[in-house]
Design a protein around this motif. Structure first.
Motif, PDB file in Angstrom:
ATOM      1  N   PRO A 240       0.841  -1.335  -0.089  1.00 22.57           N
ATOM      2  CA  PRO A 240       0.174  -0.032  -0.105  1.00 22.57           C
ATOM      3  C   PRO A 240       0.745   1.285   0.017  1.00 22.57           C
ATOM      4  O   PRO A 240       0.304   2.345  -0.501  1.00 22.57           O
ATOM      5  N   SER A 241       1.939   1.178   0.319  1.00 20.96           N
ATOM      6  CA  SER A 241       2.964   2.497   0.334  1.00 20.96           C
ATOM      7  C   SER A 241       3.508   2.872  -0.829  1.00 20.96           C
ATOM      8  O   SER A 241       3.991   3.938  -1.230  1.00 20.96           O
ATOM      9  N   ARG A 242       3.262   1.721  -1.760  1.00 19.50           N
ATOM     10  CA  ARG A 242       3.777   2.209  -3.330  1.00 19.50           C
ATOM     11  C   ARG A 242       2.898   2.911  -4.195  1.00 19.50           C
ATOM     12  O   ARG A 242       1.686   2.182  -4.304  1.00 19.50           O
ATOM     13  N   GLN A 243       3.319   3.663  -5.057  1.00 21.72           N
ATOM     14  CA  GLN A 243       2.329   4.062  -5.948  1.00 21.72           C
ATOM     15  C   GLN A 243       2.420   3.458  -7.336  1.00 21.72           C
ATOM     16  O   GLN A 243       3.498   3.401  -7.922  1.00 21.72           O
ATOM     17  N   ILE A 244       1.278   2.986  -7.824  1.00 23.61           N
ATOM     18  CA  ILE A 244       1.220   2.330  -8.985  1.00 23.61           C
ATOM     19  C   ILE A 244       0.198   2.718  -9.693  1.00 23.61           C
ATOM     20  O   ILE A 244      -0.957   2.984  -9.332  1.00 23.61           O
ATOM     21  N   GLN A 245       0.631   3.313 -11.116  1.00 21.58           N
ATOM     22  CA  GLN A 245      -0.214   4.110 -11.989  1.00 21.58           C
ATOM     23  C   GLN A 245      -0.535   3.012 -13.204  1.00 21.58           C
ATOM     24  O   GLN A 245       0.272   2.485 -13.858  1.00 21.58           O
TER      25      GLN A 245
END
Length: 395
Positions: free
Chosen positions: A267-272
């Motif tokens: 959840p702490s990582r940004q996935i676009q």
């Protein structure tokens, strides 16, 4: 006939030049019987024969060495040439011409390239022939040297083939064992996960729920490792990754689910996620989802912690393109060359999870679909893995 003799016969039989050599000898000398023989301390064995005489000796036929002149050749390593045995100074009373009823005879020794004695090339006929003081002897001695080289080359080839065959058999047995083991692990893992889920529903306190949740997570991780091992074994056994190719109306849901699932675990990582036209593609949607999952997991693990992971999917000029991009330390060119090999790991200096099969399996899925994987990596642009699949024409 001993195993060694049988092997030597087979070796001579595989040398394509031998029949031509015997044919040239007969045509040049006028004699009607010629042979290549393996000579031991007790027997003379025909390895190759050209018999226009009706001599009655075929390949594998044996003679008692004491009845032949090859016993002398084996001892002194000299060529024997006889124009007319009944008038020859040395052999007019010899038992061999009487036993085999020949007048003209020539036999040259054949040595292996290491100098050891192999046998002879010989020819004979009941009719006398002018052999002495002619080019026949040097010609046959040249044939003997050529044959020695061919014997060594053929034996080396057979040793190489045998070693390769043994390695293939061992590798196949090992991979079959992995596949069977993977299948056998599924049942206890399923039982463990099912039991943990049942207990989790009835857990009365947070501590118990935490332990059970940990068991479930570990079980799912182990199941994923088993799946990776099975896919690896299928790929290495030559059958390739199994596919269920079908026309897929829209891949959006499958791709979105993969990204959502991985983001939930990180959840702490940004996935676009950017999805364009992914409709009407012939593929195995579950395998495409697995490919994407492996690529995104790789990007999460190796990409910069504060940088986004970008997933793009679209159809461009008749090609379905699925790309996963991350920022971070670039992949060295030497490492890129090995990325899609099994058990390949990038040197991060940190502990590694998994077996190093993620990118290998992704590439196997791509190849099984008739597509390909590409990778671009640099300091400025980051790392981009791209799967390209040419679209099949409509039926």
């Amino acid at each position: 006939m001993g195993t060694t003799i049988a092997t030597d016969i087979a070796t001579i039989g595989r040398i394509n030049a031998v029949p031509a050599i015997l044919q040239v000898i007969c045509e040049t000398t006028g004699m009607r019987f010629a042979a290549v023989a393996r000579v031991t301390d007790t027997t003379w064995t025909a390895c190759a024969v050209l018999d226009n005489l009706g001599f009655g000796l075929g390949v594998g036929g044996e003679l008692d060495l004491s009845t032949t002149l090859c016993d002398e050749i084996r001892g002194n390593h000299h060529t024997i040439v006889i124009d007319k045995a009944s008038e020859d100074e040395l052999y007019h009373d010899h038992h061999t011409p009487r036993i085999y009823q020949f007048e003209s005879y020539i036999s040259v020794p054949v040595f292996r390239t290491d100098g050891s004695f192999f046998g002879t090339i010989c020819a004979l006929d009941p009719i006398p022939a002018r052999l002495k003081q002619s080019p026949i002897q040097p010609m046959m001695e040249s044939f003997a040297r050529v044959l020695a080289i061919q014997i060594e080359a053929e034996e080396n080839h057979q040793r190489t083939e045998a070693a390769l065959s043994q390695e293939r058999a061992i590798a196949e047995l090992r991979e079959q064992f992995i596949a069977v083991l993977g299948h056998d692990l599924r049942n206890p893992l399923f039982a463990m996960s099912a039991g943990a889920e049942l207990l989790l529903r009835k857990a009365a306190d947070d501590k118990s729920r935490g332990i059970l949740q940990h068991i479930l997570t570990a079980g799912r991780r182990a199941a994923q490792l088993v799946d990776d091992v099975l896919d690896f074994a299928r790929g290495r056994l030559g059958g390739g990754i199994l596919l269920n190719v079908q026309p897929v109306a829209d891949l959006t849901a499958s791709l979105t689910h993969v990204v959502s699932e991985i983001h939930g675990a990180h959840p702490s990582r940004q996935i676009q996620l950017r999805i364009g036209n992914v409709q009407g593609i012939h593929c195995d949607p579950d395998r495409i989802a697995q490919l994407l999952s492996n690529l995104v997991a790789n990007a999460i693990h190796h990409g910069a912690d504060d940088g986004p992971v970008e997933v793009r999917a679209d159809t461009l000029e008749g090609v379905f393109v699925l790309g996963v991009h991350n920022l971070g330390k670039p992949i060295e060119a030497a490492v890129q060359a090995q990325l899609f090999q099994p058990f390949s790991r990038r040197g991060t200096g940190s502990p590694q999870n998994g077996l190093g099969l993620g990118l290998y399996i992704a590439n196997q899925i791509a190849v099984a679909h008739g597509g390909r994987m590409e990778v671009l990596s640099s300091h400025e642009a980051g790392t981009l893995f791209t799967f390209r699949l040419p679209l099949q024409p409509a039926a």
